[in-house]
Each structure stands twice: as C-alpha cells, then as structure tokens.
Design an enzyme around this catalytic site. Structure first.
Site, short mmCIF file in Angstrom:
data_model
loop_
_atom_site.label_atom_id
_atom_site.label_comp_id
_atom_site.label_asym_id
_atom_site.label_seq_id
_atom_site.Cartn_x
_atom_site.Cartn_y
_atom_site.Cartn_z
N ALA A 84 20.34 -13.97 -2.25
CA ALA A 84 18.90 -13.61 -2.49
C ALA A 84 18.02 -14.24 -1.82
CB ALA A 84 18.72 -13.65 -4.02
N LYS A 85 16.75 -13.91 -1.59
CA LYS A 85 15.48 -14.63 -0.72
C LYS A 85 15.56 -15.96 -1.50
CE LYS A 85 13.55 -10.84 1.53
NZ LYS A 85 13.14 -9.51 1.16
#
Ligand code: GLU
Length: 286
Positions: free
Chosen positions: A258-259
């Site tokens: 994920a970011k």
C-alpha cells in the site's frame, strides 16, 4: 481513432491516484500495462486520477511522473505531453463528468440517495481487497416520482440503480471467465458524492471510454469494480474495453503493498541506490 481493418488500435492507460508515493506494486502493474501496449504496437496514456482534491496533492502528481520516468515508463499521451484526448488530469474533466451524469439521470439510471455512505462504503476511491461489500438494500431506493431532477448533483449522494438479477460476464485476459450478478454480488453504488466529488467507479469508466481505451490493465482487487463499470458502459450504450487484472505484489507477510508500506516506495528504493533493472529482476513473474 486510427483503425487497421476492423481492429481498433490498442490503447492502454496508467491511471495513478496522487494520494501518496508510488510503490513497487504500482510499478509492476503499470509495467505489465506498458508491455501489453508495446506488444500490441499501441498507445499508452497517463491519466492522473485526482478527482478527490481533498486527498490528492499536486506534489504527489509531479512526484509520480518523475518516479515513473525514472523507472522506465514512457507514455504517448498525458498531462505533461498532451494529446488529442485531454485533459489527462481527471479533476479538469468535471464538465464532461457532469454531462455523463446528466445522461444517466435522464435515462433514470441514477437517483439521489439520502442514506449516508457511512452505512455502507466510501467512494470515490477504488475499493480494494479486504473491504467487505455491503449490498445497498433496494427498498432504500426513492419512489420514482418522489424527487425532481436537479441541475447539478451537488449536496446529496447519487447512486447507480443496478438491474437486479442481471448477469455480468466477461473474460479477463489473465483471470479468465468471470460472472457476477447485480443485486447479489453488489448493489446500487455511489457515482457522485454529496460533497460534489464524482466517484471512482463512474469517472474511470467515463474517462476510459472517452480516451478510447481498448484494454484496462490493473490490479485483481478491482474485478468486482469491473462488473460495476460494465453496467455503466451498458447503461450508456458504450462498448466496454478488454480487461486484464494483474496479481498484486505482496510483502513478506503476504499483505498487499500500500502507499503507506514503508521502504518500497519507488523514490525510497531509488535513494537507496536500487536500479529499475534490479527491481524488475526481483519481482515474481506471476
Ligand atoms: N486511480 C485508480 C487507483 O489508483 C485506478 C484504478 C484503475 O486502474 O481503474 O486505484
């Protein structure tokens, strides 16, 4: 658009959302998208999906362009290079999105919904793996004559009325045959939020169609979104593109990147001296 015989020229796209730095998972999906466009002798489009201006930052948009170029991406059309299907910045396409919303309104595919999204789920961002789908109850739809169509969608959520019981079948280029049923696998979904922001499901379909995209390459966590988007294409009488959903890159614990996953952002890897060639050589081939 150029056509060869009856074959449409392949048009693929990269559609990042600038809410953070791109990580290796994005790079892999985008790399597959770029390879497929190249192998087909087609075009690749970069579209910055910044409709949610409260969450997206221009600094992330410029950073992602820099990171993509560093990694070895090259696109034929995009916000920095222009092209015949612009704007390639989603927030600048609002008038077009409003036009399509009006069309859905006229055809009675959308209705205002006072039921808060808090009850169910949050749009416009793409729903991702692990987020439960709660079916919007059809008895929450307002009676057809209980509201007057407004000039703008602002101030209330607008939902797409799914045709209950309709099957959505498609053959994914990687995952094979897929079957979903409207009203069972997903219910009426938000296409325009009451804060004035159009939802992911809606704008991505509208923009892919408007930009002549012939194949959508993205993560496999979006297969269900594809079913919803096919309904939007059908409602508007548009031909859907082909679909190719890629496996998600996972960390050592099996969690998808994920970011917020530390250490795997392209710029961190670059700062640590890793090269794109090394990174590509290390990722799994399936
Ligand atoms: N902007 C969307 C995302 O980053 C794109 C998803 C898609 O490719 O349709 O999740």
């Amino acid at each position: 658009m150029t056509t060869i015989g009856c074959e449409k020229t392949y048009r693929g796209r990269l559609a990042p959302t600038p809410t953070g730095c791109l990580h290796l998972g994005h790079a892999r999906t985008f790399w597959i998208a770029q390879q497929r466009a190249r192998e087909a002798g087609g075009k690749l489009v970069l579209r910055i999906e910044d409709i949610d201006l409260a969450r997206c930052k221009p600094a992330f948009a410029s950073a992602l362009i820099e990171d993509l170029r560093w990694f070895g991406f090259a696109w034929d059309e995009g916000p920095d290079v222009g092209g015949p299907f612009g704007s390639y910045t989603q927030s600048e396409r609002r008038n077009f999105h409003l036009e399509i919303w009006r069309h859905l309104l006229e055809e009675k595919w959308t209705y205002p919904s006072a039921h808060s999204r808090k009850d169910l789920e949050h749009a416009p961002r793409a729903p991702h793996e692990g987020e439960a789908e709660t079916i919007f109850p059809s008895h929450w739809r307002p009676a057809p004559d209980s509201w007057t169509p407004p000039a703008t969608p602002d101030g209330i959520n607008w939902r797409f009325r799914v045709p209950d019981g309709e099957r959505i079948e498609f053959v994914d280029g990687r995952c094979g045959p897929q079957v979903f049923e409207a009203g069972r696998d997903f219910g009426d979904f938000v296409i325009w939020r009451r804060d004035g922001v159009p939802a992911y499901e809606f704008v991505v379909a509208a923009d892919d169609h408007a930009m002549g995209v012939t194949e959508v390459v993205r993560g496999e966590d979006l297969l269900l979104s594809t079913a919803r988007q096919i309904l939007i294409y059908r409602a508007l009488g548009w031909t859907p593109p082909a679909w190719f959903h890629c496996p998600l890159l996972r960390d050592a614990n099996g969690q998808r990147l994920a970011k917020r996953t530390a250490g795997l952002a392209l710029r961190e890897l670059r700062a640590a001296g890793r090269t794109p060639e090394q990174l590509r050589a290390a990722w799994p081939t399936t």
